[in-house]
Design an enzyme around this catalytic site. Structure first.
Site, PDB file in Angstrom:
ATOM      1  N   HIS A  57       0.869  -1.188   0.000  1.00 28.77           N
ATOM      2  CA  HIS A  57       0.000   0.000   0.000  1.00 28.77           C
ATOM      3  C   HIS A  57       0.901   1.232   0.000  1.00 28.77           C
ATOM      4  O   HIS A  57       1.642   1.448   0.963  1.00 28.77           O
ATOM      5  CB  HIS A  57      -0.912  -0.002   1.224  1.00 28.77           C
ATOM      6  CG  HIS A  57      -1.882  -1.147   1.234  1.00 28.77           C
ATOM      7  ND1 HIS A  57      -3.066  -1.134   0.528  1.00 28.77           N
ATOM      8  CD2 HIS A  57      -1.834  -2.354   1.849  1.00 28.77           C
ATOM      9  CE1 HIS A  57      -3.710  -2.280   0.707  1.00 28.77           C
ATOM     10  NE2 HIS A  57      -2.978  -3.043   1.506  1.00 28.77           N
ATOM     11  N   LEU A  58       0.842   1.996  -1.082  1.00 31.78           N
ATOM     12  CA  LEU A  58       1.727   3.171  -1.188  1.00 31.78           C
ATOM     13  C   LEU A  58       1.019   4.482  -0.864  1.00 31.78           C
ATOM     14  O   LEU A  58       1.663   5.522  -0.751  1.00 31.78           O
ATOM     15  CB  LEU A  58       2.371   3.225  -2.576  1.00 31.78           C
ATOM     16  CG  LEU A  58       3.373   2.085  -2.848  1.00 31.78           C
ATOM     17  CD1 LEU A  58       3.897   2.158  -4.279  1.00 31.78           C
ATOM     18  CD2 LEU A  58       4.535   2.110  -1.866  1.00 31.78           C
ATOM     19  N   ASN A  89      -6.457   0.543  -3.314  1.00 27.77           N
ATOM     20  CA  ASN A  89      -7.347   1.249  -2.384  1.00 27.77           C
ATOM     21  C   ASN A  89      -6.799   2.610  -1.971  1.00 27.77           C
ATOM     22  O   ASN A  89      -6.710   2.939  -0.797  1.00 27.77           O
ATOM     23  CB  ASN A  89      -7.666   0.389  -1.148  1.00 27.77           C
ATOM     24  CG  ASN A  89      -6.447   0.106  -0.290  1.00 27.77           C
ATOM     25  OD1 ASN A  89      -5.325   0.171  -0.760  1.00 27.77           O
ATOM     26  ND2 ASN A  89      -6.676  -0.204   0.980  1.00 27.77           N
ATOM     27  N   ASP A 149      -8.565  -5.109  -2.403  1.00 27.02           N
ATOM     28  CA  ASP A 149      -7.947  -5.317  -1.094  1.00 27.02           C
ATOM     29  C   ASP A 149      -8.234  -4.193  -0.104  1.00 27.02           C
ATOM     30  O   ASP A 149      -8.234  -3.015  -0.448  1.00 27.02           O
ATOM     31  CB  ASP A 149      -6.439  -5.487  -1.207  1.00 27.02           C
ATOM     32  CG  ASP A 149      -5.849  -5.827   0.141  1.00 27.02           C
ATOM     33  OD1 ASP A 149      -6.196  -6.879   0.681  1.00 27.02           O
ATOM     34  OD2 ASP A 149      -5.102  -5.004   0.684  1.00 27.02           O
ATOM     35  N   HIS A 176      -9.078 -10.319  -0.870  1.00 27.55           N
ATOM     36  CA  HIS A 176      -9.015 -10.114   0.582  1.00 27.55           C
ATOM     37  C   HIS A 176     -10.167 -10.939   1.155  1.00 27.55           C
ATOM     38  O   HIS A 176     -11.306 -10.486   1.216  1.00 27.55           O
ATOM     39  CB  HIS A 176      -9.166  -8.626   0.889  1.00 27.55           C
ATOM     40  CG  HIS A 176      -9.110  -8.299   2.348  1.00 27.55           C
ATOM     41  ND1 HIS A 176      -8.210  -7.396   2.863  1.00 27.55           N
ATOM     42  CD2 HIS A 176      -9.832  -8.752   3.393  1.00 27.55           C
ATOM     43  CE1 HIS A 176      -8.391  -7.315   4.181  1.00 27.55           C
ATOM     44  NE2 HIS A 176      -9.381  -8.115   4.522  1.00 27.55           N
ATOM     45  N   ASN A 276      -5.329  -6.331   9.591  1.00 28.34           N
ATOM     46  CA  ASN A 276      -6.412  -7.061   8.941  1.00 28.34           C
ATOM     47  C   ASN A 276      -5.852  -7.859   7.769  1.00 28.34           C
ATOM     48  O   ASN A 276      -5.336  -7.250   6.836  1.00 28.34           O
ATOM     49  CB  ASN A 276      -7.464  -6.059   8.456  1.00 28.34           C
ATOM     50  CG  ASN A 276      -8.654  -6.736   7.823  1.00 28.34           C
ATOM     51  OD1 ASN A 276      -8.656  -7.937   7.576  1.00 28.34           O
ATOM     52  ND2 ASN A 276      -9.680  -5.955   7.516  1.00 28.34           N
ATOM     53  N   ASP A 303       2.037  -6.777   2.620  1.00 26.00           N
ATOM     54  CA  ASP A 303       0.876  -5.985   3.049  1.00 26.00           C
ATOM     55  C   ASP A 303       1.345  -4.737   3.801  1.00 26.00           C
ATOM     56  O   ASP A 303       0.728  -4.313   4.786  1.00 26.00           O
ATOM     57  CB  ASP A 303      -0.093  -6.816   3.909  1.00 26.00           C
ATOM     58  CG  ASP A 303      -1.462  -6.155   4.042  1.00 26.00           C
ATOM     59  OD1 ASP A 303      -1.703  -5.117   3.387  1.00 26.00           O
ATOM     60  OD2 ASP A 303      -2.294  -6.681   4.812  1.00 26.00           O
TER      61      ASP A 303
HETATM   62 ZN   LIG Z   1      -6.050  -7.077   2.564  1.00 29.23          ZN
END
Ligand SMILES: [Zn+2]
Length: 428
Positions: A57-58, A89, A149, A176, A276, A303
Site C-alpha cells: 500500500h503506497l 485502495n 484489497d 481479501h 487485517n 501488506d
Molecule cells: Zn487485505
C-alpha cells in the site's frame, strides 16, 4: 558502465561472479573485472533475484502524509525489492486505465523499484459494478492483478464475473478473503478466548476460510486464476492444500507478520498490532510456516500498510488496521524460515521473487541469475544481525511491529536493471 558482483553465493547454489552491462547479466562464473567496472565485493553474501512484493500500500494518491510512491519505493529498495504491486485502495481508487498509468508513471519517476499498479475489481471498491478491467489490462500500465484489497469481493456473482473477465488476458483476482457478514463492522481482532477476555470485538477464522473455499470453487468453475491475499489461518491452509490437489488454479501469499506475531500481543492494547487479517494464535502461525515451506503457500507478501500517527495512535478499537513491512520482510523471513532450516536461500528466492513475479506476470523479475537475464537482484548478508528501530525508516509512517526485534539476515544491496539502488544497506 558495467557492474561486477564478485564472489556471491548465487541463490545458495555456490559462489560465482556476475558481470552486468546495460542492465543485463552478460557473464557469470569467474570473471575478471573490466577497467570500467564498479565492483561489489560480495564475499559471504547471497545473491537472490530482486524481491517482488505482491501486496504494497503506497497511499498515493490521497494519503501522501502516510506514504508517497517515492517514499514507499525507497523503503522497498532498502528492503531488497526491485518490484512492488501497488494496491488499488487509494483515494481516488485505481479503477481506471488513467489512474493505473498515473501510478506507474509516479513509480518510474521515483526510479527505485518497478511500481506495478493493481487494478480494483469493482468501481470505487464498492463491490457491485466491475471496474474497467479490460481497459486497465490494455493500458500502458498493463495491469494483470486485480484486487479490492482492504475489502472482500463478497458477492459471489461479482467474483464469478471478475474471474471470467480476467481469464481472457491471463489476469488474476487477488482476494481479501473476509466475509463481511461474519466480520462485523466493529470487529478489530481475532475472535477467541483472548478477545473475550480483553473485551474486544473479534471476527472468527471462518470469515476468511469460507471465502477462500468459495473462491477456489469459483476458480474451478470458471477455469480462471484466484490468488488468496494474506492467508492467515490453519483452515485456509487446509482448503488451499485440497484445492491444489484438485489442480485448481489458486495461489496464496502470507505476510511476514503472520509468520511470527500472535494474537497474544494484543494483551497490551497496542494499536501497532492491529492488522487485517488479525494476528492469530500460535497454531495458525505454525500452519502458515509449514505451508510456506512445503509450497502450499507460494509467496511472502508484505501488506505494507503505512498509517499516519493520527490514524494509528488511538484506542485499539478506533485505530487504523495495518503495519509496515517492506524494510523488514527479508530479515523476518531469513530469521524465521532460513534460521529454522525450513527454507534454504533458493527457497527464499522462490517465495519472495520467482513465484510473486510469476503470479503477477512480471516477465523481467524473478528470473534466474544467468547470462542474458535482466540484472534485477538483491544481495543479502545472511549472518548480519539487525535490531529494528522504527525511527530508522524511509517510510513516512512509523507503525512498525518489529521495533526492538533482533533478526538475523539483512539486505546489503539491491540492483535494478544493473544500477545499484542500495549499497551497504543504504540508498545508493
Ligand atoms: Zn487485505
Amino acid at each position: 558502465m558495467s557492474l561486477l558482483i564478485k564472489g556471491a553465493d548465487l541463490a545458495g547454489a555456490g559462489a560465482g561472479d556476475l558481470l552486468v552491462r546495460d542492465g543485463v547479466i552478460v557473464e557469470a562464473g569467474t570473471v575478471s573485472a573490466p577497467a570500467d567496472a564498479e565492483v561489489i565485493d560480495a564475499d559471504g553474501l547471497v545473491a537472490l533475484p530482486g524481491l517482488v512484493d505482491l501486496h504494497t500500500h503506497l497511499r498515493e494518491p490521497g494519503r501522501e502524509d502516510a506514504e508517497t510512491i517515492a517514499s514507499g519505493s525507497a523503503a522497498a529498495a532498502v528492503g531488497g525489492y526491485t518490484a512492488v504491486l501497488a494496491m488499488a485502495n487509494t483515494s481516488p481508487v485505481t479503477d481506471t486505465a488513467e489512474a493505473a498509468e498515473r501510478v506507474a508513471e509516479l513509480g518510474q519517476r521515483a526510479g527505485l523499484v518497478d511500481v506495478q499498479p493493481v487494478g480494483a475489481v469493482t468501481k470505487a471498491l464498492a463491490g457491485e459494478e466491475l471496474a474497467e478491467l479490460g481497459l486497465m489490462a490494455r493500458s500502458r500500465a498493463r495491469v494483470r492483478v486485480f484486487s479490492d484489497d482492504g475489502r472482500c469481493v463478497a458477492d459471489a456473482r461479482v467474483m464469478r464475473r471478475a474471474l471470467e473477465y480476467v481469464k481472457a488476458f491471463g489476469g488474476v483476482v487477488s482476494q481479501h478473503s473476509q466475509d463481511p457478514r461474519l466480520a462485523g463492522p466493529d470487529a478489530c481482532c481475532h475472535e477467541g478466548e483472548l478477545s473475550g477476555r480483553l473485551g474486544l470485538p473479534g471476527w472468527p477464522s471462518v470469515a476468511e476460510e469460507s471465502i477462500v473455499a468459495r473462491d477456489v470453487m469459483l476458480a474451478r468453475h470458471t477455469g480462471s486464476r484466484v490468488h488468496v491475499a494474506h492467508a492467515s489461518t490453519a483452515g485456509t491452509v487446509e482448503v488451499l492444500r485440497w484445492a491444489r490437489a484438485q489442480g485448481i488454479a489458486v495461489t496464496a501469499e502470507v505476510t511476514p507478520h503472520h509468520l511470527v506475531l500472535t494474537t497474544d500481543l494484543l494483551a497490551g492494547y497496542d494499536p501497532t498490532f492491529k492488522v487485517n487479517p488479525p494476528l492469530r494464535p500460535a497454531e495458525d502461525v505454525e500452519a502458515l510456516r509449514e505451508a510456506l515451506a512445503d509450497g502450499t503457500i507460494d509467496a511472502v507478501a508484505t501488506d505494507h500498510a503505512p498509517h499516519a500517527r493520527h490514524d494509528k495512535e488511538h484506542a485499539f478499537v478506533d485505530a487504523a488496521f495495518g503495519m509496515l513491512g517492506l524494510e523488514t520482510a527479508l530479515s523476518v523471513v531469513s530469521d524465521v524460515m532460513v534460521g529454522s532450516g525450513r527454507l534454504d536461500w533458493a527457497g527464499v528466492a522462490r517465495v519472495m521473487s520467482v513465484n510473486p513475479a510469476r503470479i503477477a506476470g512480471l516477465s523481467g523479475h524473478g528470473r534466474p541469475l544467468a547470462v542474458g537475464e535482466p540484472a534485477n537482484l538483491t544481495l543479502v548478508d545472511p549472518d548480519a544481525t539487525v535490531t529494528i528501530d522504527r525511527q530508522a525508516s524511509h517510510s513516512l509512517s512509523r507503525n512498525n511491529p518489529w521495533h526492538g526485534h533482533t533478526l538475523t539476515g539483512a539486505v546489503h544491496a539491491t540492483v535494478l536493471r544493473g544500477r545499484p539502488t542500495v549499497l551497504k544497506g543504504a540508498l545508493a
